[in-house]
Design a protein around this motif. Structure first.
Motif, PDB file in Angstrom:
ATOM      1  N   MET A 290       0.808  -1.208  -0.199  1.00 32.56           N
ATOM      2  CA  MET A 290      -0.046  -0.130   0.063  1.00 32.56           C
ATOM      3  C   MET A 290       0.833   1.165  -0.098  1.00 32.56           C
ATOM      4  O   MET A 290       1.913   1.257   0.549  1.00 32.56           O
ATOM      5  N   ILE A 291       0.441   2.425  -0.614  1.00 31.69           N
ATOM      6  CA  ILE A 291       1.201   3.719  -0.564  1.00 31.69           C
ATOM      7  C   ILE A 291       1.493   4.089   0.939  1.00 31.69           C
ATOM      8  O   ILE A 291       2.557   4.580   1.196  1.00 31.69           O
ATOM      9  N   SER A 292       0.662   3.733   1.908  1.00 29.14           N
ATOM     10  CA  SER A 292       1.061   3.785   3.353  1.00 29.14           C
ATOM     11  C   SER A 292       2.088   3.125   4.062  1.00 29.14           C
ATOM     12  O   SER A 292       2.497   3.590   5.035  1.00 29.14           O
ATOM     13  N   ASP A 293       2.582   2.053   3.068  1.00 29.72           N
ATOM     14  CA  ASP A 293       3.626   1.284   3.837  1.00 29.72           C
ATOM     15  C   ASP A 293       5.000   2.062   3.254  1.00 29.72           C
ATOM     16  O   ASP A 293       6.199   1.587   3.687  1.00 29.72           O
ATOM     17  N   VAL A 294       4.998   3.114   2.304  1.00 29.24           N
ATOM     18  CA  VAL A 294       5.993   3.903   2.107  1.00 29.24           C
ATOM     19  C   VAL A 294       6.405   5.020   3.185  1.00 29.24           C
ATOM     20  O   VAL A 294       5.461   5.828   3.280  1.00 29.24           O
ATOM     21  N   THR A 295       7.384   5.414   3.605  1.00 23.68           N
ATOM     22  CA  THR A 295       7.641   6.350   4.443  1.00 23.68           C
ATOM     23  C   THR A 295       8.961   7.182   4.085  1.00 23.68           C
ATOM     24  O   THR A 295       9.890   6.493   4.084  1.00 23.68           O
ATOM     25  N   PRO A 296       8.630   8.274   3.902  1.00 28.28           N
ATOM     26  CA  PRO A 296       7.584   9.358   3.645  1.00 28.28           C
ATOM     27  C   PRO A 296       6.930   8.800   2.283  1.00 28.28           C
ATOM     28  O   PRO A 296       7.612   8.631   1.268  1.00 28.28           O
ATOM     29  N   ALA A 297       5.686   9.096   2.188  1.00 35.37           N
ATOM     30  CA  ALA A 297       4.803   8.848   1.173  1.00 35.37           C
ATOM     31  C   ALA A 297       5.048   9.981   0.087  1.00 35.37           C
ATOM     32  O   ALA A 297       3.698  10.350  -0.560  1.00 35.37           O
ATOM     33  N   ALA A 298       5.879  10.895  -0.058  1.00 37.08           N
ATOM     34  CA  ALA A 298       6.035  11.803  -1.044  1.00 37.08           C
ATOM     35  C   ALA A 298       6.081  11.023  -2.221  1.00 37.08           C
ATOM     36  O   ALA A 298       6.827   9.871  -2.529  1.00 37.08           O
ATOM     37  N   PRO A 299       5.662  11.676  -3.527  1.00 37.69           N
ATOM     38  CA  PRO A 299       5.438  11.093  -4.937  1.00 37.69           C
ATOM     39  C   PRO A 299       6.929  10.469  -5.210  1.00 37.69           C
ATOM     40  O   PRO A 299       7.025   9.273  -5.721  1.00 37.69           O
ATOM     41  N   HIS A 300       7.929  11.457  -5.121  1.00 38.32           N
ATOM     42  CA  HIS A 300       9.472  10.895  -5.425  1.00 38.32           C
ATOM     43  C   HIS A 300       9.824   9.651  -4.895  1.00 38.32           C
ATOM     44  O   HIS A 300      10.530   8.749  -5.237  1.00 38.32           O
ATOM     45  N   ASN A 301       9.385   9.639  -3.535  1.00 39.34           N
ATOM     46  CA  ASN A 301       9.581   8.474  -2.836  1.00 39.34           C
ATOM     47  C   ASN A 301       8.976   7.346  -2.928  1.00 39.34           C
ATOM     48  O   ASN A 301       9.439   6.012  -3.036  1.00 39.34           O
ATOM     49  N   ILE A 302       7.582   7.361  -3.437  1.00 39.45           N
ATOM     50  CA  ILE A 302       6.914   6.260  -4.122  1.00 39.45           C
ATOM     51  C   ILE A 302       7.574   5.726  -5.290  1.00 39.45           C
ATOM     52  O   ILE A 302       7.693   4.472  -5.550  1.00 39.45           O
ATOM     53  N   ALA A 303       8.103   6.512  -6.022  1.00 39.37           N
ATOM     54  CA  ALA A 303       8.662   6.242  -7.432  1.00 39.37           C
ATOM     55  C   ALA A 303      10.046   5.456  -6.930  1.00 39.37           C
ATOM     56  O   ALA A 303      10.359   4.402  -7.605  1.00 39.37           O
ATOM     57  N   ALA A 321       7.405 -10.092   0.815  1.00 36.95           N
ATOM     58  CA  ALA A 321       8.760  -9.221   1.244  1.00 36.95           C
ATOM     59  C   ALA A 321       8.846  -7.840   0.649  1.00 36.95           C
ATOM     60  O   ALA A 321       9.461  -6.982   1.341  1.00 36.95           O
ATOM     61  N   ILE A 322       8.185  -7.631  -0.340  1.00 34.54           N
ATOM     62  CA  ILE A 322       8.075  -6.180  -0.822  1.00 34.54           C
ATOM     63  C   ILE A 322       7.392  -5.414   0.218  1.00 34.54           C
ATOM     64  O   ILE A 322       7.838  -4.137   0.522  1.00 34.54           O
ATOM     65  N   ARG A 323       6.392  -5.756   0.686  1.00 37.90           N
ATOM     66  CA  ARG A 323       5.562  -5.107   1.419  1.00 37.90           C
ATOM     67  C   ARG A 323       6.306  -5.084   2.802  1.00 37.90           C
ATOM     68  O   ARG A 323       6.472  -3.878   3.501  1.00 37.90           O
ATOM     69  N   ASP A 324       6.851  -6.074   3.366  1.00 35.27           N
ATOM     70  CA  ASP A 324       7.583  -6.236   4.488  1.00 35.27           C
ATOM     71  C   ASP A 324       8.575  -5.166   4.734  1.00 35.27           C
ATOM     72  O   ASP A 324       9.078  -4.632   5.825  1.00 35.27           O
ATOM     73  N   GLY A 325       9.378  -5.363   3.429  1.00 31.89           N
ATOM     74  CA  GLY A 325      10.753  -4.457   3.459  1.00 31.89           C
ATOM     75  C   GLY A 325      10.271  -2.907   3.533  1.00 31.89           C
ATOM     76  O   GLY A 325      11.010  -2.268   4.338  1.00 31.89           O
TER      77      GLY A 325
END
Length: 479
Positions: A290-303, A321-325
C-alpha cells in the motif's frame, strides 16, 4: 586485459597503477594485493599523516606508494592497467596520458567485477540516477532481506563493493549503488538487473556535458541480463535502455506513478502493483504494497519504492517481502525528514537535495512552502524548478555562495514571491535563516530546507547543514 577472476594467474604479472589513495584507492590497492598483484604503484598528490599511516601498511605488503604534490602528474612508463578513484576527472593529466597510450583505465567497480570468484559470485542489482539512489538501494536491500536472502547494500553507499566481493562468506545478492563517476570507467560489468531512476543536470563540469553525463549513467544497462528498469516519467531513462547492448532476453521494465501498462509497475488506487513479473500481466496486476507502507509517502519516494520493487521482483522476491521491506524501512537522516512542528508550521530537512532536480521533487510534495535554498550550484540553473513550484511558494529564504543564481530565477518566473537574502556565512547563519523563514510561514505551511545546491561553501557536508537546520528549528521551538 584478460583478467576476469581473482583466481587468474595474470594478477601477479600485471603492472598496476592506482590513482588516488583515499578510501576507494586504498580499497583498490588492498584488494589487488589480496588478488596476488606483485607490481603495484599507488600515486596521490596529497600527503598527510593519515595517508602515510595507510602507506606503511601497504608498503610492508609490497606496494610502492608515492605521495605529495606532483606525484600523480605523470604516468609511469611501465604500466598495464590504471585503476582510478571515482573523484578523479577524465581530464586529469595522468588519465589523459593513459588514454593517449591506450592503457586500460578501470574504476573500482570494474576492478570489483573482475575480482569476483566465478564459483560463488553474487548477482548484482544495480541502481543509478541523479537523485534517489541511496534511498532506493536501501529499500531494495530491505526487500531482499525480508525475503530471507543474505543481501547487502554496497558501492556508493553502505559496504565498499570490493569488500562485499572479497567477503569469504558469499552474499546471495548485492544491491549496488553506482555514481556516474564510478560508471565512467566501468566496462565489463553484467548486472542481473539495473535501474536508472532519473536524469537531470548534475556533475556536468566533471563529465563535460549533460549528454556525456547521461551516457555514463546508461553504462549501467550494458550487458544487463534480466531487466532494465526505467522511469516512465523520464524519457531519457527509457532512451538509455533502448541504446544499451543487453543480453538476449533482457526486458525493459517501466515504473510509473500512474496506472501501469504492460511490463510496468505502478499505482492503482492506493496500491503499488506489478504488471511486469506476473504470468497474467496482459489482463491483471499483482498487489505488492500500500502507499501507506512507504515512508515518507512523497511522490518521488513512492517512485523510489516502485523502482526498488521492480528490481526485487526481477530477482524473484515475493510480494509479501516487498511489503514487509517497505514497512520496516526508514530513510537516512536529511532526506525529506520531519524535524518538528512549531506554532502550527511543519519543518522538514531535505539537506540531501543538493541539485535543482532533487529540490523540485521535494517542493512538489507540499502544498504551501517557505523554501530555504542556496549554496554551491555547481553550474546548475533553477528556472525549471521555479516554474514548476512557484504556485506552492509562500516565500523563499536564500543563503550561500550562489544565492543570486536562485534569486534571478525567482525574479524571472516568480517575482511576486517574497524572498529574504541572508548574507551571513558563519556558524550562526542557519539560525538567522530559520528565524527569517519562521516569520514568513503561516499555520499549515511547511518550512523546507531543500537547498538545490552543494553545502561546501558554508558547511562540511550536507549532513552538517541538515544538523544545523535541525538545531535551529529546535531552538525556535524552545524560543
Amino acid at each position: 586485459m584478460s583478467l576476469d577472476a581473482r583466481t587468474d594467474d595474470g594478477w601477479a604479472t600485471t603492472r598496476f597503477v592506482v590513482l588516488g589513495f583515499g578510501t576507494a584507492g586504498y580499497a583498490c590497492a588492498d584488494s589487488l594485493i589480496q588478488a596476488g598483484a606483485e607490481h603495484l604503484v599507488v600515486l596521490d598528490d596529497r600527503d598527510n599523516e593519515a595517508l602515510r599511516e595507510k602507506a606503511v601498511i601497504l608498503e610492508t605488503l609490497g606496494a610502492t606508494i608515492t605521495l605529495g604534490p606532483g606525484s600523480a602528474a605523470e604516468l609511469p612508463k611501465e604500466v598495464d592497467v590504471v585503476v582510478t578513484s571515482p573523484g578523479v576527472p577524465p581530464h586529469a593529466p595522468l588519465l589523459a596520458q593513459a588514454a593517449e597510450r591506450d592503457v586500460p583505465i578501470w574504476s573500482e567497480i570494474e576492478l570489483a567485477w573482475r575480482l569476483r570468484d566465478p564459483a560463488t559470485a553474487a548477482p548484482w542489482l544495480c541502481i543509478t540516477g541523479t537523485n534517489g539512489k541511496t534511498t532506493t538501494v536501501q529499500m531494495l536491500t530491505a526487500m531482499l532481506q525480508a525475503a530471507g536472502l543474505r543481501a547487502v547494500a554496497a558501492g556508493n553507499v553502505g559496504l565498499p563493493l570490493l569488500e562485499a566481493v572479497m567477503d569469504p562468506e558469499p552474499y546471495d545478492v548485492i544491491a549496488v549503488e553506482l555514481s556516474s563517476y564510478q560508471l565512467h570507467y566501468t566496462h565489463s560489468m553484467s548486472a542481473h538487473s539495473a535501474a536508472v531512476l532519473n536524469i537531470a543536470p548534475d556533475h556536468v563540469d566533471w563529465h563535460g556535458s549533460l549528454d556525456a553525463y547521461a551516457k555514463d549513467k546508461g553504462r549501467i544497462f550494458e550487458n544487463c541480463q534480466i531487466a532494465c528498469v526505467y522511469n516512465v516519467a523520464d524519457q531519457a531513462t527509457e532512451e538509455l535502455v533502448m541504446d544499451a547492448d543487453v543480453i538476449e532476453g533482457c526486458r525493459a521494465i517501466g515504473f510509473t506513478l500512474g496506472t501501469p501498462g504492460l511490463s510496468m509497475l505502478g499505482i492503482v488506487d492506493d496500491l503499488l502493483v506489478d504488471r511486469a513479473f506476473v504470468e497474467q500481466r496482459t489482463t491483471s496486476a499483482l498487489e505488492l504494497a500500500m502507499i501507506s507502507d512507504v515512508t515518507p509517502a512523497a511522490p518521488h519516494n513512492i517512485a523510489n519504492a516502485l523502482a526498488a520493487a521492480a528490481l526485487a521482483r526481477s530477482f524473484g522476491v515475493p510480494p509479501t517481502a516487498i511489503r514487509d521491506g517497505l514497512r520496516g524501512f526508514r530513510p537516512d537522516k536529511h532526506r525529506i525528514a520531519h524535524v518538528a512542528d512549531v506554532a502550527g508550521v511543519n519543518y522538514v530537512d531535505d539537506s540531501k537535495a543538493t541539485n535543482p532536480h532533487a529540490a523540485q521533487a521535494s517542493l512538489l510534495a507540499y502544498e504551501q512552502v517557505v523554501w530555504i535554498a542556496g549554496g554551491q550550484a555547481k553550474g546548475a540553473t533553477f528556472d525549471e524548478l521555479v516554474i514548476a513550484a512557484r504556485e506552492r511558494l509562500r516565500a523563499v529564504v536564500l543563503m550561500g555562495q550562489d544565492k543570486q543564481v536562485i534569486a534571478e530565477a525567482l525574479e524571472r518566473h516568480a517575482p511576486d514571491v517574497p524572498r529574504i537574502v541572508v548574507e551571513a556565512t558563519d556558524t550562526g547563519a542557519m539560525q538567522i535563516v530559520v528565524g527569517e523563514a519562521a516569520k514568513l510561514a503561516q499555520v499549515g505551511d511547511t518550512v523546507l530546507l531543500a537547498p538545490g545546491c552543494a553545502s561546501w561553501d558554508m558547511f562540511a557536508n550536507y549532513g552538517a547543514r541538515g544538523d544545523a537546520f535541525t538545531e535551529a528549528v529546535h531552538a525556535l521551538g524552545r524560543g
